[in-house]
Scaffold this motif. Structure first.
Motif, PDB file in Angstrom:
ATOM      1  N   ALA A  41      -5.993   9.533  10.876  1.00  0.00           N
ATOM      2  CA  ALA A  41      -6.272   8.609   9.769  1.00  0.00           C
ATOM      3  C   ALA A  41      -5.739   9.152   8.449  1.00  0.00           C
ATOM      4  CB  ALA A  41      -7.775   8.362   9.675  1.00  0.00           C
ATOM      5  N   LEU A  42      -5.950  10.467   8.204  1.00  0.00           N
ATOM      6  CA  LEU A  42      -5.450  11.068   6.972  1.00  0.00           C
ATOM      7  C   LEU A  42      -3.925  11.026   6.913  1.00  0.00           C
ATOM      8  CD1 LEU A  42      -7.825  14.149   6.663  1.00  0.00           C
ATOM      9  CD2 LEU A  42      -7.648  12.252   5.041  1.00  0.00           C
ATOM     10  N   CYS A  43      -3.304  11.326   8.039  1.00  0.00           N
ATOM     11  CA  CYS A  43      -1.840  11.303   8.109  1.00  0.00           C
ATOM     12  C   CYS A  43      -1.318   9.889   7.867  1.00  0.00           C
ATOM     13  CB  CYS A  43      -1.382  11.814   9.477  1.00  0.00           C
ATOM     14  SG  CYS A  43       0.403  11.733   9.750  1.00  0.00           S
ATOM     15  N   ALA A  44      -1.928   8.911   8.551  1.00  0.00           N
ATOM     16  CA  ALA A  44      -1.477   7.527   8.432  1.00  0.00           C
ATOM     17  C   ALA A  44      -1.652   7.012   7.005  1.00  0.00           C
ATOM     18  CB  ALA A  44      -2.255   6.645   9.410  1.00  0.00           C
ATOM     19  N   THR A  45      -2.789   7.341   6.385  1.00  0.00           N
ATOM     20  CA  THR A  45      -3.049   6.886   5.013  1.00  0.00           C
ATOM     21  C   THR A  45      -2.068   7.500   4.025  1.00  0.00           C
ATOM     22  OG1 THR A  45      -5.411   6.645   5.516  1.00  0.00           O
ATOM     23  CG2 THR A  45      -4.789   6.760   3.196  1.00  0.00           C
ATOM     24  N   SER A  46      -1.836   8.817   4.140  1.00  0.00           N
ATOM     25  CA  SER A  46      -0.886   9.485   3.238  1.00  0.00           C
ATOM     26  C   SER A  46       0.524   8.939   3.429  1.00  0.00           C
ATOM     27  CB  SER A  46      -0.901  11.000   3.490  1.00  0.00           C
ATOM     28  OG  SER A  46      -2.144  11.557   3.156  1.00  0.00           O
ATOM     29  N   PHE A  47       0.891   8.664   4.664  1.00  0.00           N
ATOM     30  CA  PHE A  47       2.218   8.108   4.960  1.00  0.00           C
ATOM     31  C   PHE A  47       2.392   6.756   4.264  1.00  0.00           C
ATOM     32  CE2 PHE A  47       4.940   5.392   7.612  1.00  0.00           C
ATOM     33  CZ  PHE A  47       6.102   6.151   7.641  1.00  0.00           C
ATOM     34  N   CYS A  48       1.360   5.896   4.379  1.00  0.00           N
ATOM     35  CA  CYS A  48       1.438   4.578   3.743  1.00  0.00           C
ATOM     36  C   CYS A  48       1.489   4.692   2.227  1.00  0.00           C
ATOM     37  CB  CYS A  48       0.237   3.725   4.170  1.00  0.00           C
ATOM     38  SG  CYS A  48       0.286   3.208   5.894  1.00  0.00           S
ATOM     39  N   ASN A  49       0.729   5.643   1.668  1.00  0.00           N
ATOM     40  CA  ASN A  49       0.737   5.829   0.214  1.00  0.00           C
ATOM     41  C   ASN A  49       2.114   6.274  -0.280  1.00  0.00           C
ATOM     42  OD1 ASN A  49      -1.955   5.149   0.046  1.00  0.00           O
ATOM     43  ND2 ASN A  49      -2.682   7.267   0.097  1.00  0.00           N
ATOM     44  N   ILE A  50       2.743   7.182   0.462  1.00  0.00           N
ATOM     45  CA  ILE A  50       4.088   7.639   0.081  1.00  0.00           C
ATOM     46  C   ILE A  50       5.087   6.489   0.186  1.00  0.00           C
ATOM     47  CG2 ILE A  50       6.001   9.153   0.744  1.00  0.00           C
ATOM     48  CD1 ILE A  50       3.902  11.217   1.617  1.00  0.00           C
ATOM     49  N   MET A  51       4.993   5.728   1.272  1.00  0.00           N
ATOM     50  CA  MET A  51       5.918   4.614   1.478  1.00  0.00           C
ATOM     51  C   MET A  51       5.805   3.581   0.353  1.00  0.00           C
ATOM     52  SD  MET A  51       7.756   5.007   4.280  1.00  0.00           S
ATOM     53  CE  MET A  51       8.201   3.403   4.948  1.00  0.00           C
ATOM     54  N   SER A  52       4.571   3.264  -0.048  1.00  0.00           N
ATOM     55  CA  SER A  52       4.394   2.226  -1.077  1.00  0.00           C
ATOM     56  C   SER A  52       4.598   2.761  -2.495  1.00  0.00           C
ATOM     57  CB  SER A  52       2.997   1.614  -0.956  1.00  0.00           C
ATOM     58  OG  SER A  52       1.998   2.602  -1.164  1.00  0.00           O
ATOM     59  N   GLY A  53       4.092   3.974  -2.741  1.00  0.00           N
ATOM     60  CA  GLY A  53       4.138   4.509  -4.099  1.00  0.00           C
ATOM     61  C   GLY A  53       5.488   5.033  -4.530  1.00  0.00           C
ATOM     62  N   TYR A  54       6.264   5.549  -3.577  1.00  0.00           N
ATOM     63  CA  TYR A  54       7.527   6.212  -3.955  1.00  0.00           C
ATOM     64  C   TYR A  54       8.764   5.550  -3.360  1.00  0.00           C
ATOM     65  CZ  TYR A  54       4.241   9.739  -5.477  1.00  0.00           C
ATOM     66  OH  TYR A  54       3.199  10.385  -6.103  1.00  0.00           O
ATOM     67  N   LEU A  55       8.602   4.857  -2.215  1.00  0.00           N
ATOM     68  CA  LEU A  55       9.747   4.169  -1.607  1.00  0.00           C
ATOM     69  C   LEU A  55       9.613   2.656  -1.711  1.00  0.00           C
ATOM     70  CD1 LEU A  55      10.218   6.371   1.608  1.00  0.00           C
ATOM     71  CD2 LEU A  55      11.390   6.555  -0.597  1.00  0.00           C
ATOM     72  N   HIS A  56       8.447   2.200  -2.264  1.00  0.00           N
ATOM     73  CA  HIS A  56       8.208   0.771  -2.503  1.00  0.00           C
ATOM     74  C   HIS A  56       8.305  -0.060  -1.225  1.00  0.00           C
ATOM     75  CE1 HIS A  56       8.418   2.011  -6.652  1.00  0.00           C
ATOM     76  NE2 HIS A  56       9.657   2.438  -6.495  1.00  0.00           N
ATOM     77  N   ILE A  57       7.755   0.497  -0.143  1.00  0.00           N
ATOM     78  CA  ILE A  57       7.690  -0.215   1.136  1.00  0.00           C
ATOM     79  C   ILE A  57       6.222  -0.369   1.517  1.00  0.00           C
ATOM     80  CG2 ILE A  57       8.279  -0.160   3.601  1.00  0.00           C
ATOM     81  CD1 ILE A  57      10.705   1.561   2.857  1.00  0.00           C
ATOM     82  N   ASP A  58       5.783  -1.603   1.729  1.00  0.00           N
ATOM     83  CA  ASP A  58       4.384  -1.863   2.082  1.00  0.00           C
ATOM     84  C   ASP A  58       4.223  -1.730   3.596  1.00  0.00           C
ATOM     85  OD1 ASP A  58       1.759  -2.522   1.992  1.00  0.00           O
ATOM     86  OD2 ASP A  58       2.062  -4.672   1.678  1.00  0.00           O
ATOM     87  N   PHE A  59       3.813  -0.517   4.041  1.00  0.00           N
ATOM     88  CA  PHE A  59       3.711  -0.245   5.472  1.00  0.00           C
ATOM     89  C   PHE A  59       2.255  -0.438   5.921  1.00  0.00           C
ATOM     90  CE2 PHE A  59       4.011   2.026   9.460  1.00  0.00           C
ATOM     91  CZ  PHE A  59       5.336   1.851   9.835  1.00  0.00           C
ATOM     92  N   PRO A  60       2.015  -1.214   6.994  1.00  0.00           N
ATOM     93  CA  PRO A  60       0.636  -1.479   7.439  1.00  0.00           C
ATOM     94  C   PRO A  60      -0.068  -0.199   7.912  1.00  0.00           C
ATOM     95  CG  PRO A  60       2.199  -3.002   8.468  1.00  0.00           C
ATOM     96  CD  PRO A  60       3.014  -1.931   7.816  1.00  0.00           C
TER      97      PRO A  60
END
Length: 459
Positions: free
Chosen positions: A140-159
């Motif tokens: 869960a921690l890995c998945a959440t951090s991955f999504c935050n990086i994708m949206s915050g820095y690469l501007h990709i909204d990953f589910p």
């Protein structure tokens, strides 16, 4: 009658020679689960040390470091982290040596301390739940951090749900193959993680982190007991179940080296860096810190490798524990590990990371006391001799009661470090019970002593 130490060593040498003659071609899939690891399959200490280093370098370890730092200043926090990990590695070495002596995984090696049924239905259940829980929380921690990086820095909204499934599946599929693939993963990942950890600290220092750490005062003072208990809890389960890996150790010296070299530098380092980053950068998560520096891809790499190297072990250990619960054949471990990993991934989807701190407290109470009983049985009452060891059929109620007494002290005690006191209480209660109860049906130590006396009489 029990063998003498000399006879035991002679028989072991003969077994090694016989195993070498009958050695089968190596397979990528591990096939030894609940039975003794052949001498021909034992691994060098540094191979196991890589696995331990990969196990303790993870995002939750950075998180625990930040939690310790929340209650004391930087120097006190570091000292608590060192004390906590020294305690953990001490009992880890004792547990690990027993498994390397016997060539058996943790839940089988303690089948005298708890009885065959006790270790199967009680201890194996706790260990399986513990490690599946760890798998879920880290996924869960890995998945959440991955999504935050994708949206915050690469501007990709990953589910988030898809991120949990992808990373959870990748991790438990690796564990299905067993210790060989886990070893390979850690040999590649650990050096890379060390480089990136050092890089992250240097980059933070270049941005003025030293000044922030120097003047830091915690928002609340929570005391030494709080810090040491958290440090112990961070690897409490891994230290108890270390026998699932150390059964592959060649001898006692190799087991100690693998635990000390593999765990202490990496484990303490991860906690300290987590606390340092939380104070200096406002975030314990190194992957997020790298992303804020303008290196989101490096941040993702840290995140994935750190979680992957740890979570494979969680699924692997869960699979072995479940196999012992149901006394499954060795060949069933891959399928059972797959199921355990899928269950952990499901927990991640259900949001287990939200209760992570409470989960740590439960683990800190229940799991270390398991080691207290095992240490008392094998090292104190059993004299640390593999030739005197044999499983005890049924339930060893002396061991079960001692475990519960230790767990109660660890959970509700207030003196010194409750986790450590829980181990001590479990040891004392077991030794007293083993000395005072003279019944072959209840006390395996009494049975052992009767056989020793009989063997001495014949000689």
């Amino acid at each position: 009658a029990h063998l003498t130490t000399q006879q035991y060593k002679k028989e072991r040498r003969e077994n090694i020679m016989e195993e070498r003659k009958q050695k089968k071609p190596s397979s990528a899939m591990e096939t030894t689960t609940l039975t003794r690891v052949p001498e021909s399959e034992r691994r060098p200490w540094w191979s196991l040390a890589f696995i331990w280093a990969g196990s303790v370098i993870c995002i939750p370890a950075l998180m625990v470091g930040s939690m310790v730092m929340a209650g004391m200043d930087f120097k006190q926090s570091c000292l608590c982290m060192v004390i906590g990990y020294v305690i953990v590695v001490f009992y880890m070495c004792l547990m690990g040596i027993q498994s390397s002596d016997l060539g058996l995984p943790c839940t089988v090696a303690i089948s005298r301390a708890y009885g065959v049924r006790g270790s199967s239905f009680l201890v194996s259940l706790v260990i399986a739940i513990s490690n599946i829980g760890w798998f879920g929380s880290q996924t869960a921690l890995c998945a959440t951090s991955f999504c935050n990086i994708m949206s915050g820095y690469l501007h990709i909204d990953f589910p988030l749900w898809l991120s949990c499934i992808i990373w959870g599946s990748l991790m438990f599929i690796t564990s299905v193959y067993g210790v060989k693939l886990i070893d390979f993963l850690n040999r590649v990942s650990v050096p890379a993680l060390f480089i990136m950890l050092i890089w992250g600290v240097i980059a933070a220092l270049m941005r003025g982190a030293a000044a922030a750490v120097t003047v830091y005062q915690p928002p609340m003072v929570l005391g030494w007991t709080y810090g040491i208990t958290l440090a112990v809890a961070g690897f409490a389960s891994g230290a108890v179940t270390c026998g699932d890996y150390t059964r592959y150790g060649k001898n006692r010296k190799d087991t100690i080296l693998s635990c000390v070299v593999g765990v202490l530098p990496a484990g303490i380092g991860a906690l300290v860096i987590g606390g340092f980053l939380a104070v200096a950068m406002g975030n314990f998560d190194l992957s997020v810190v790298f992303s804020s520096f303008g290196f989101p891809i490096i941040g993702m790499l840290v995140l994935i490798l750190a979680t992957w190297t740890t979570n494979t072990g969680n699924a692997y250990i869960s699979g072995i524990a479940i196999c012992n619960m149901f006394k499954l054949k060795d060949g069933r471990r891959p399928v059972v590990t797959l199921i355990a990993g899928a269950a952990g991934t499901a927990l991640a989807l259900l949001g287990i990371a939200d209760v992570f701190a409470g989960f740590l407290n439960i683990i800190a109470a229940l799991v270390p006391a398991v080691a207290g009983v095992a240490i008392a049985d094998y090292w104190i009452m059993g004299k640390g001799r593999a030739d005197l060891w044999e499983p005890f059929e049924g339930v060893n109620w002396i061991g079960v009661v001692s475990w519960l007494a230790g767990a109660a002290v660890a959970k509700w005690g207030t003196f010194f470090v409750p986790t450590l006191m829980g181990i001590v209480v479990a040891i004392v209660v077991y030794c007293l019970g083993a000395l005072l109860i003279k019944s072959e049906k209840i006390n395996p130590i009494y049975v052992m002593n009767l056989k020793l006396a009989e063997s001495s009489g014949k000689e």
